[in-house]
Scaffold this motif. Structure first.
Motif, PDB file in Angstrom:
ATOM      1  N   ASP A 162       0.850  -1.183   0.000  1.00  0.00           N
ATOM      2  CA  ASP A 162       0.000   0.000   0.000  1.00  0.00           C
ATOM      3  C   ASP A 162       0.892   1.242   0.000  1.00  0.00           C
ATOM      4  OD1 ASP A 162      -2.082   1.759   0.127  1.00  0.00           O
ATOM      5  OD2 ASP A 162      -2.839   1.103   2.073  1.00  0.00           O
ATOM      6  N   GLU A 163       1.054   1.857  -1.154  1.00  0.00           N
ATOM      7  CA  GLU A 163       1.904   3.053  -1.310  1.00  0.00           C
ATOM      8  C   GLU A 163       3.311   2.822  -0.733  1.00  0.00           C
ATOM      9  OE1 GLU A 163       1.116   5.753  -2.864  1.00  0.00           O
ATOM     10  OE2 GLU A 163      -1.058   5.743  -3.000  1.00  0.00           O
ATOM     11  N   PRO A 164       4.018   1.765  -1.152  1.00  0.00           N
ATOM     12  CA  PRO A 164       5.300   1.452  -0.523  1.00  0.00           C
ATOM     13  C   PRO A 164       6.399   2.478  -0.774  1.00  0.00           C
ATOM     14  CG  PRO A 164       4.998   0.115  -2.482  1.00  0.00           C
ATOM     15  CD  PRO A 164       3.699   0.833  -2.244  1.00  0.00           C
ATOM     16  N   THR A 165       6.227   3.333  -1.794  1.00  0.00           N
ATOM     17  CA  THR A 165       7.237   4.365  -2.067  1.00  0.00           C
ATOM     18  C   THR A 165       6.740   5.763  -1.681  1.00  0.00           C
ATOM     19  OG1 THR A 165       6.466   4.718  -4.345  1.00  0.00           O
ATOM     20  CG2 THR A 165       8.114   2.998  -4.004  1.00  0.00           C
ATOM     21  N   PRO A 170      12.892   9.904  -4.621  1.00  0.00           N
ATOM     22  CA  PRO A 170      12.837   9.185  -5.905  1.00  0.00           C
ATOM     23  C   PRO A 170      13.867   8.072  -6.060  1.00  0.00           C
ATOM     24  CG  PRO A 170      12.521  11.518  -6.266  1.00  0.00           C
ATOM     25  CD  PRO A 170      12.872  11.361  -4.810  1.00  0.00           C
ATOM     26  N   GLU A 171      15.113   8.331  -5.683  1.00  0.00           N
ATOM     27  CA  GLU A 171      16.156   7.316  -5.862  1.00  0.00           C
ATOM     28  C   GLU A 171      15.849   6.066  -5.039  1.00  0.00           C
ATOM     29  OE1 GLU A 171      20.985   6.670  -5.249  1.00  0.00           O
ATOM     30  OE2 GLU A 171      20.118   8.673  -5.032  1.00  0.00           O
ATOM     31  N   GLU A 175      14.855   1.919  -5.914  1.00  0.00           N
ATOM     32  CA  GLU A 175      15.500   0.767  -5.271  1.00  0.00           C
ATOM     33  C   GLU A 175      14.453  -0.198  -4.711  1.00  0.00           C
ATOM     34  OE1 GLU A 175      18.059   2.452  -2.339  1.00  0.00           O
ATOM     35  OE2 GLU A 175      19.476   3.273  -3.799  1.00  0.00           O
ATOM     36  N   ILE A 176      13.407   0.358  -4.100  1.00  0.00           N
ATOM     37  CA  ILE A 176      12.335  -0.470  -3.555  1.00  0.00           C
ATOM     38  C   ILE A 176      11.598  -1.191  -4.681  1.00  0.00           C
ATOM     39  CG2 ILE A 176      10.102  -0.407  -2.343  1.00  0.00           C
ATOM     40  CD1 ILE A 176      12.624  -0.118  -0.528  1.00  0.00           C
ATOM     41  N   MET A 177      11.386  -0.486  -5.792  1.00  0.00           N
ATOM     42  CA  MET A 177      10.712  -1.114  -6.932  1.00  0.00           C
ATOM     43  C   MET A 177      11.551  -2.253  -7.502  1.00  0.00           C
ATOM     44  SD  MET A 177       7.726  -0.098  -7.367  1.00  0.00           S
ATOM     45  CE  MET A 177       7.512  -1.070  -8.859  1.00  0.00           C
ATOM     46  N   SER A 178      12.857  -2.068  -7.553  1.00  0.00           N
ATOM     47  CA  SER A 178      13.751  -3.120  -8.044  1.00  0.00           C
ATOM     48  C   SER A 178      13.626  -4.366  -7.164  1.00  0.00           C
ATOM     49  CB  SER A 178      15.193  -2.613  -8.047  1.00  0.00           C
ATOM     50  OG  SER A 178      16.081  -3.627  -8.446  1.00  0.00           O
TER      51      SER A 178
END
Length: 228
Positions: A162-165, A170-171, A175-178
């Protein structure tokens, strides 16, 4: 994996958060949930792990009909679901290791197995060297990595983010998306509610847009579709 049939959620104040919603999500998918604030996204994903119950309709998750699930059975449902929150929800008095281990202790995993699994998952998220630190000693990105480690340490079939970023720069968000991409490639289904237009438009996956409690768009490799 997940099926919703004619699902409606009406709160006691009269607000209809989800309205006659139908969707099928297959095992191994990566799904973005987008839409304006107040559109019903959070209610939609909370119903998947029985944080909220629908007023009408059926929800089936991992073969379990949630409408027939007794409250005492909910913890067993959640053993196969990892949840990642925008505000991390780490226990402030526990170390990184202890926060992740807690998810295994509550299901009475053996201590030796707990140590092995926690160290494996902390290695995956790049925090093996910070096992003894408290959450307050970590950056926001590191705290979210701990949150992700906790959500996947039990090897769930499904991770709901739920909205993890949402609280990250932005940077760090990339990293979290990767990390979420890597988890998805290992076969875990990912459902991610987000307002991050750039991420959705860059890392292409299925996009479900919710407005006024209804699905208004469902596209493979879709776009974010909103300003901001």
């Amino acid at each position: 994996m997940i099926e919703m049939q004619k699902v409606t959620k009406k709160y006691s104040n009269g607000i209809i958060a989800v309205n006659d919603l139908n969707i099928n999500i297959k095992h191994g998918e990566f799904l973005y949930v987008v839409g304006p604030s107040g559109a019903g996204k959070s209610t939609f994903i909370k119903m998947m792990y029985r944080e909220e119950k629908p007023t009408t309709g059926n929800i089936i998750v991992n073969g379990i009909d949630l409408s027939k699930l007794k409250n005492k059975q909910v913890p067993y449902l959640r053993r196969n679901i990892g949840v990642v929150f925008q505000d991390f929800k780490l226990l402030p008095t526990l170390t990184v290791f202890e926060n992740v281990a807690f998810a295994l202790e509550v299901i009475e995993q053996r201590p030796a197995e707990i140590k092995k699994l926690v160290m494996e998952v902390l290695s995956l998220v790049g925090l093996k060297h910070k096992v003894r630190m408290l959450p307050t000693e970590l950056s926001g990105g590191e705290q979210q990595r701990v949150s992700i480690a906790r959500s996947i340490v039990n090897k769930p079939k499904l991770v709901i983010a739920d909205e993890p970023t949402g609280n990250l720069d932005p940077e760090t968000s990339w990293e979290i998306m990767s990390l979420l991409e890597e988890i998805n490639l290992q076969g875990t289904t990912i459902i991610m509610a987000t307002h991050n237009r750039e991420i959705v438009n860059t890392i292409k996956h299925r996009v479900v847009a919710i407005e006024n409690g209804r699905i208004v768009r469902d596209e493979q490799r879709g776009e974010y579709g909103y300003e901001g």
